[in-house]
Design an enzyme around this catalytic site. Structure first.
Site, short mmCIF file in Angstrom:
data_model
loop_
_atom_site.label_atom_id
_atom_site.label_comp_id
_atom_site.label_asym_id
_atom_site.label_seq_id
_atom_site.Cartn_x
_atom_site.Cartn_y
_atom_site.Cartn_z
N LYS A 121 0.86 -1.33 -0.02
CA LYS A 121 0.54 0.27 0.09
C LYS A 121 0.81 1.41 0.19
CE LYS A 121 -2.03 -1.27 3.55
NZ LYS A 121 -1.54 -2.12 4.08
N ARG B 144 -9.95 0.98 8.97
CA ARG B 144 -9.55 -0.36 9.02
C ARG B 144 -10.79 -1.29 9.65
NH1 ARG B 144 -3.67 0.10 8.07
NH2 ARG B 144 -2.50 -1.54 9.88
N ARG C 97 11.80 -4.94 5.39
CA ARG C 97 11.45 -4.01 4.53
C ARG C 97 12.23 -3.23 5.59
NH1 ARG C 97 5.67 -1.58 5.39
NH2 ARG C 97 5.79 -3.03 7.00
N ARG D 82 -1.12 -8.76 13.35
CA ARG D 82 -1.24 -8.11 12.37
C ARG D 82 -2.09 -8.52 10.99
NH1 ARG D 82 3.87 -4.92 10.84
NH2 ARG D 82 3.15 -4.21 9.79
P1 AP5 Z 1 4.88 -1.74 2.18
O1 AP5 Z 1 4.30 -0.66 0.63
O2 AP5 Z 1 5.18 -0.63 3.11
O3 AP5 Z 1 3.50 -2.35 2.42
P2 AP5 Z 1 2.17 -1.82 2.60
O4 AP5 Z 1 0.95 -2.57 2.62
O5 AP5 Z 1 2.24 -0.36 3.64
O6 AP5 Z 1 2.08 -2.41 4.70
P3 AP5 Z 1 2.52 -1.84 5.62
O7 AP5 Z 1 3.12 -3.01 6.96
O8 AP5 Z 1 3.38 -0.75 6.09
O9 AP5 Z 1 0.83 -2.17 6.40
P4 AP5 Z 1 0.23 -1.72 7.80
O10 AP5 Z 1 -1.26 -1.66 7.62
O11 AP5 Z 1 0.51 -2.93 8.26
O12 AP5 Z 1 1.16 -0.79 8.50
P5 AP5 Z 1 1.07 0.90 8.72
O13 AP5 Z 1 1.50 2.10 8.36
O14 AP5 Z 1 -0.78 0.87 8.20
O15 AP5 Z 1 6.08 -2.68 1.67
C1 AP5 Z 1 6.23 -4.21 1.90
C2 AP5 Z 1 7.26 -4.22 1.62
O16 AP5 Z 1 7.19 -4.76 0.45
C3 AP5 Z 1 8.32 -3.06 1.34
O17 AP5 Z 1 10.09 -3.84 1.96
C4 AP5 Z 1 8.47 -2.67 -0.11
O18 AP5 Z 1 9.70 -2.91 -0.86
C5 AP5 Z 1 7.83 -4.79 -0.56
N1 AP5 Z 1 7.04 -4.68 -1.62
C6 AP5 Z 1 5.98 -3.52 -2.16
N2 AP5 Z 1 5.35 -4.17 -2.84
C7 AP5 Z 1 6.47 -5.40 -3.68
C8 AP5 Z 1 5.89 -6.05 -4.73
N3 AP5 Z 1 5.13 -6.09 -5.92
N4 AP5 Z 1 7.38 -6.96 -5.03
C9 AP5 Z 1 8.23 -7.27 -3.92
N5 AP5 Z 1 8.39 -6.26 -2.95
C10 AP5 Z 1 7.47 -5.30 -3.32
O19 AP5 Z 1 -0.25 0.20 10.72
C11 AP5 Z 1 0.85 -0.04 11.79
C12 AP5 Z 1 0.11 0.17 12.70
O20 AP5 Z 1 -0.50 1.44 12.49
C13 AP5 Z 1 -0.94 -0.81 13.22
O21 AP5 Z 1 -0.55 -2.31 12.91
C14 AP5 Z 1 -1.58 -0.73 13.78
O22 AP5 Z 1 -1.30 -0.32 15.31
C15 AP5 Z 1 -1.50 1.66 13.63
N6 AP5 Z 1 -2.88 2.01 12.62
C16 AP5 Z 1 -3.05 2.02 11.34
N7 AP5 Z 1 -3.54 2.56 11.14
C17 AP5 Z 1 -5.05 2.51 11.64
C18 AP5 Z 1 -5.82 2.64 11.99
N8 AP5 Z 1 -6.39 3.05 10.53
N9 AP5 Z 1 -6.81 2.43 12.59
C19 AP5 Z 1 -6.43 1.71 13.67
N10 AP5 Z 1 -4.56 2.04 14.27
C20 AP5 Z 1 -4.19 1.84 12.93
#
Ligand code: AP5
Length: 218
Positions: A13, A88, A127, A174
Site C-alpha cells: 500500500k 481499517r 522492509r 496484524r
Molecule cells: P509496503 O508498501 O510498505 O506495504 P504496506 O501494505 O504499506 O504495509 P504496512 O506494513 O505498512 O501496512 P500496515 O497496514 O500493517 O501498516 P500501517 O503503517 O498502516 O511494502 C512492504 C514491503 O514489501 C516493502 O519492503 C516493499 O519494498 C516490499 N514490496 C512492496 N510491493 C512489492 C512487490 N510488488 N514485490 C516485492 N516487494 C514488494 O499500520 C501500522 C500500525 O498502525 C497498525 O498495526 C495499527 O496499530 C496502527 N494503525 C494504522 N492505521 C490504523 C487505523 N486506520 N486504525 C487503527 N490503527 C491503525
C-alpha cells in the site's frame, strides 16, 4: 478523485501510494505514518500508541478519525487523496463516509491489493525505509539503491530504518486483525461498485502498471 489503497500488512500500500504521489501528484494520507510521527513525541499518548502498535492491535477509532478529519478538511488536497491504511474496520468506513460528505467529497475507487500470506511475512520482515524520503525498500525483493540515484539530494546522508512492529510475532497478530476486522470492509465497498482487484504478487513496476491502467480507464 479520492482512492483507498486496500490490502493486508505488507501488500504494498505504501509503495504504490508513493508511486501515485510521484506520477499523479496525489496526496498520500497514511494513518500508519501519521501515528509514527506522533510516536516521536514524548507524550503519554505516544507511549500508549507504541504499546498498541508494537502488539499489532488497532489504535482507537477516535484517535484515528481525529487525525483523518484534520486532513480531509484541508482545501489544498480536496478530491486528490490516497487513503493508505484507512479505513481499517466498518466503523471507520462509516465515519469516513460522513466526513467526506461534510466536505463535499466521495471515494471513487478502492484498489484491492491481493497477496498470499506466505509472501507478506517476507515482505514485512525484509522492509527498510529511507530516513529522509521514507521510500520503502526490501532486503529480499527490492534492495536499497545507491542514495545518489534518489531525486531527493538529502537522501545521500540517509539511514535505513526498520519498524519496531516488523517482527514475526507482531506480523501474525496484524494479519489476524486484518482478516477479522479489515477484510470484511471489501463487501461494504463492493456494494458501492468501486472495488478493483490487483494482482499484487507481481513486481512493484507491474503492480504500478495495473493500477495506472485502472485509474486511466475511470
Ligand atoms: P509496503 O508498501 O510498505 O506495504 P504496506 O501494505 O504499506 O504495509 P504496512 O506494513 O505498512 O501496512 P500496515 O497496514 O500493517 O501498516 P500501517 O503503517 O498502516 O511494502 C512492504 C514491503 O514489501 C516493502 O519492503 C516493499 O519494498 C516490499 N514490496 C512492496 N510491493 C512489492 C512487490 N510488488 N514485490 C516485492 N516487494 C514488494 O499500520 C501500522 C500500525 O498502525 C497498525 O498495526 C495499527 O496499530 C496502527 N494503525 C494504522 N492505521 C490504523 C487505523 N486506520 N486504525 C487503527 N490503527 C491503525
Amino acid at each position: 478523485m479520492n482512492i483507498i489503497i486496500f490490502g493486508p500488512p505488507g501488500a504494498g500500500k505504501g509503495t504504490q501510494s508513493s508511486c501515485l504521489v510521484e506520477k499523479k501528484k496525489m496526496y498520500q494520507l497514511s494513518t500508519g505514518d501519521l501515528l509514527r510521527v506522533e510516536l516521536k513525541s514524548d507524550s503519554n499518548l505516544s507511549k500508549k500508541l507504541k504499546e498498541i502498535m508494537d502488539s499489532g492491535k488497532l489504535v482507537s477509532d477516535d484517535i484515528i478519525n481525529n487525525l483523518i478529519e484534520k486532513k480531509i478538511s484541508e482545501p489544498s488536497i480536496k478530491n486528490n487523496i490516497i487513503f493508505d491504511g484507512f479505513p481499517r474496520n466498518i466503523d471507520q468506513a462509516k465515519s469516513l463516509d460522513t466526513m467526506l460528505k461534510k466536505y463535499g467529497q466521495i471515494i471513487s475507487l478502492v484498489i484491492n491489493l491481493k497477496v498470499d500470506n506466505s509472501i507478506l511475512v517476507k515482505r514485512i520482515s525484509g522492509r527498510v525505509s529511507c530516513s529522509f524520503c521514507k521510500k520503502p525498500f526490501n532486503e529480499f525483493f527490492d534492495p536499497p539503491r545507491d542514495p545518489s540515484e534518489c531525486s531527493n539530494k538529502e537522501c545521500i546522508n540517509r539511514d535505513l530504518i526498520k519498524r519496531s512492529d516488523d517482527n514475526e510475532n507482531t506480523v501474525s497478530n496484524r494479519l489476524k486483525i486484518y482478516e477479522d476486522s479489515t477484510l470484511p470492509l471489501l463487501n461494504f465497498y463492493e456494494s458501492k461498485g468501486v472495488v478493483k482487484n490487483v494482482d499484487a504478487m507481481k513486481s512493484i513496476n507491474e503492480v504500478t502498471k495495473q493500477i495506472n491502467c485502472i485509474i486511466d480507464d475511470l
